[in-house]
Scaffold this motif. Structure first.
Motif, PDB file in Angstrom:
ATOM      1  N   ASP A 158      -0.491   4.851  -0.376  1.00  0.00           N
ATOM      2  CA  ASP A 158      -1.625   4.926   0.542  1.00  0.00           C
ATOM      3  C   ASP A 158      -1.528   3.892   1.676  1.00  0.00           C
ATOM      4  O   ASP A 158      -2.358   2.973   1.774  1.00  0.00           O
ATOM      5  N   GLU A 211      -4.631   3.018   3.832  1.00  0.00           N
ATOM      6  CA  GLU A 211      -5.657   2.072   3.352  1.00  0.00           C
ATOM      7  C   GLU A 211      -5.463   0.714   4.028  1.00  0.00           C
ATOM      8  O   GLU A 211      -6.425   0.085   4.495  1.00  0.00           O
ATOM      9  N   CYS A 237       0.839  -1.212   0.000  1.00  0.00           N
ATOM     10  CA  CYS A 237       0.000   0.000   0.000  1.00  0.00           C
ATOM     11  C   CYS A 237       0.870   1.258   0.000  1.00  0.00           C
ATOM     12  O   CYS A 237       0.516   2.257  -0.626  1.00  0.00           O
TER      13      CYS A 237
END
Ligand code: F6R
Length: 596
Positions: free
Chosen positions: A421, A424, A416
């Protein structure tokens, strides 16, 4: 593989040694022994687990404020009382315990035999005691302002050893322990009531959390007045004191019958802790991956399975190819390493010899190394360029459970981060809390206990899956085989008809790991099994007519390897219980594999 424990201080050593050894038993447990020093050297040792040996050898009756203890996992020499540690010199005045392998023991032993030494074991370790004795009688270990003759004799003996070793030595009439560490784990605990030595911190947590992680080749001399550290040339050095963050309760069974069940149950929490990382470090590692030319993941056993799972995630989610190699096979790939290669070394213990050897090879070739481990202060935690900790707390059961799922989560976190990100991943892992809680609940355990009853008499179990479910099948098969001793093997679903289908007979149990994104193909593999009389057990979020039994798990997409592994850990545990086996200490296995 063996466990080492030592104490010198204001208290009687033997009850402390007995408690410490009990806490260390997961490192090896075919024999046990202690040596204490009062007016004379007292040795008590024999074959068996600590609880039996404690009674039989009356370990706690040995006298003296200085003591060393050992729990053995045999490498050189069979499991006999003679081969168990401590080993002594010809006059039974010097005693040593050792973890590791002395590579040049044969030539040392030959020389010492010629000089009239008498050996009483088949081990490599015994040469250390005789070597110290020889140095003393040669006066090669004469006292100086920097130490007693015993200390000098030890130093000279340690300097002659090749291989890997953590050694504690004591001598009749000397109120001290002399220790050394090279490529084998040894940590020092500093408490009000004295100084502790152990293979890792967990066994002395009940006395102290202040610890010194030794450097390679460090020598230590501890007596009732305190502890001093030396480099390999016997020059005094300073070593920093760290505070262990693990909680004592984490290293205890609490209300659980076994550590395995406790550690399985902890996973709702531990996978959250795996996400608690310094995001600047994670981001730095992500950019090392982006700019690197070639990425290798190296590990053994369950850690290897977590890396394999990671490779599917890197490919599927981040569109990146990474190489996953068993650490013990890594020498065949070393020639690909350059100063642009990035090597991830993954090890719960941080002391697995194959992993450390691969790390050292990578460093020699200028590659950068990211260490992923659960044990702060372990060799791996100090040998990499970057470090990520699993934050799982102590894992005492020989089988990896909670650290496996933490490793998978850390792979997902890295993937991720590569996509920019990491949050997330953190949020999705948070979302698994209740699912894991349910999968480890009493009612789920009852259902799996029921299934374990049906499977306990089987000779073979097979497991199939595709993609992430294939790596899950590999890990599930390892768990079941190592704790139940039932032959259990995993195959990629698509490989069945290339050979393994020949193994299926009427009633052969086959677990099928299903995910929503490849259900058609794996269900048709399950049908191939069913058509040959196989007994199909589905692990999925929906029930299929092809399943004879169904383990219901939610579909969590890329995190299925976490969620599907957990009921299989519980099943493995229940199989061990059904078969009256000790799930915490499977036969022939040790927690930390510190020999090649
Ligand atoms: C399986 C298991 C072993 C370890 C392997 C690597 O349950 O525990 O296969 O995973 O010995 O150990 P670490 O991760 O300490 O390097």
């Amino acid at each position: 593989m063996c466990g080492i424990f030592g104490y010198v201080g204001s208290e009687n050593a033997s009850p402390i040694l007995a408690r410490g050894l009990k806490n260390l038993e997961y490192r090896g447990y075919d024999s046990v022994g202690i040596a204490t020093v009062s007016t004379r050297l007292e040795i008590r040792k024999g074959v068996g687990k600590i609880d039996d040996a404690k009674e039989r050898l009356r370990l706690e009756e040995a006298r003296g404020n200085v003591g060393i203890g050992h729990t053995r996992w045999a490498t050189h020499g069979t499991v006999t009382a003679e081969n168990s540690h401590p080993h002594t010199d010809c006059r039974d005045e010097i005693a040593i315990i050792h973890n590791g392998i002395i590579e040049n023991y044969y030539e040392i032993k030959k020389r010492l035999l010629e000089r009239g030494h008498r050996f009483s074991s088949e081990t490599d370790s015994e040469v250390i005691a005789h070597l110290i004795e020889d140095n003393l009688s040669n006066r090669g270990g004469a006292a100086s302002s920097n130490g007693s003759s015993f200390e000098h004799a030890c130093v000279r003996a340690f300097q002659e050893l090749r291989g890997s070793f953590a050694v504690l030595a004591v001598r009749q009439g000397e109120d001290k322990i002399v220790a050394v560490r090279k490529d084998s784990p040894l940590v020092v605990g500093l408490a009000e009531n004295g100084t502790f030595f152990a293979s890792d911190v967990a066994p002395f947590l009940e006395w102290t959390k202040d610890v010194v992680y030794l450097e390679n080749h460090d020598l230590v001399v501890a007596d009732r007045a305190g502890v001093r550290f030396f480099d390999q040339d016997f020059a005094e050095v300073k070593r920093p004191v760290s505070t262990v963050e693990w909680d004592l309760e984490e290293a205890r069974k609490g209300n659980f019958d076994h550590f395995m069940l406790k550690e399985i149950t902890e996973q709702a929490e531990t996978i959250q802790r795996a996400c608690v990382q310094d995001m600047a470090v994670v981001e730095r590692i992500a950019s090392m991956i982006r700019s690197g030319f070639g990425v290798f993941f190296i590990a053994c056993g369950s850690s290897y399975h977590a890396c394999l799972t990671g490779s599917y995630l890197f490919s599927k989610v981040a569109n990146l190819h990474v190489n996953v190699v068993l650490a013990s096979e890594f020498e065949n790939y070393e020639h690909f390493l350059t100063d642009r290669t990035l090597v991830f070394a993954v090890s719960q213990s941080g002391e697995t010899a194959d992993v450390l050897e691969a790390v050292r090879a990578a460093k020699r070739r200028g590659s950068r190394v990211v260490s992923i481990t659960n044990v702060m202060g372990s060799s791996l935690s100090r040998e990499g360029d970057e470090l990520l900790l699993m934050n799982s707390g102590p894992e005492i059961c020989v089988l990896s459970t909670k650290t496996y799922t933490s490793q998978v989560v850390m792979m997902a976190l890295l993937v991720c981060s590569l996509k920019g990100d990491p949050e997330e991943c953190v949020q999705r892992v948070k979302g698994l809390y209740m699912d894991i809680y349910n999968l480890t609940s009493r009612s789920m355990r009852e259902r799996l206990k029921d299934l374990a009853r049906d499977l306990a008499g089987k000779d073979h179990i097979y497991m199939i899956g595709r993609g992430l479910q294939y790596t899950t099948a590999l890990e599930a098969a390892l768990k079941v085989k190592e704790v139940s001793y039932i032959h259990t093997e995993a195959f990629a679903g698509g490989e069945l008809k290339h050979g393994p289908l020949a193994l299926i007979e009427e009633g052969t149990p086959v677990f099928v790991f299903v995910s929503r994104d490849n259900e058609d193909r794996i269900v048709s593999n399950a049908q191939e099994v069913k058509a040959r009389g196989g007994f199909v057990i589905g692990v999925s979020d929906w029930n299929s007519p092809v399943f004879d039994r169904w383990i219901k798990v939610p579909d969590c997409g890329d995190l299925n390897p976490v969620i599907q592994a957990i009921p299989m850990q519980v099943l493995a545990y229940e199989l061990a219980i059904q078969k009256n086996l000790d799930p915490d200490k499977p036969r022939n296995l040790a927690k930390s594999v510190t020999v090649l």
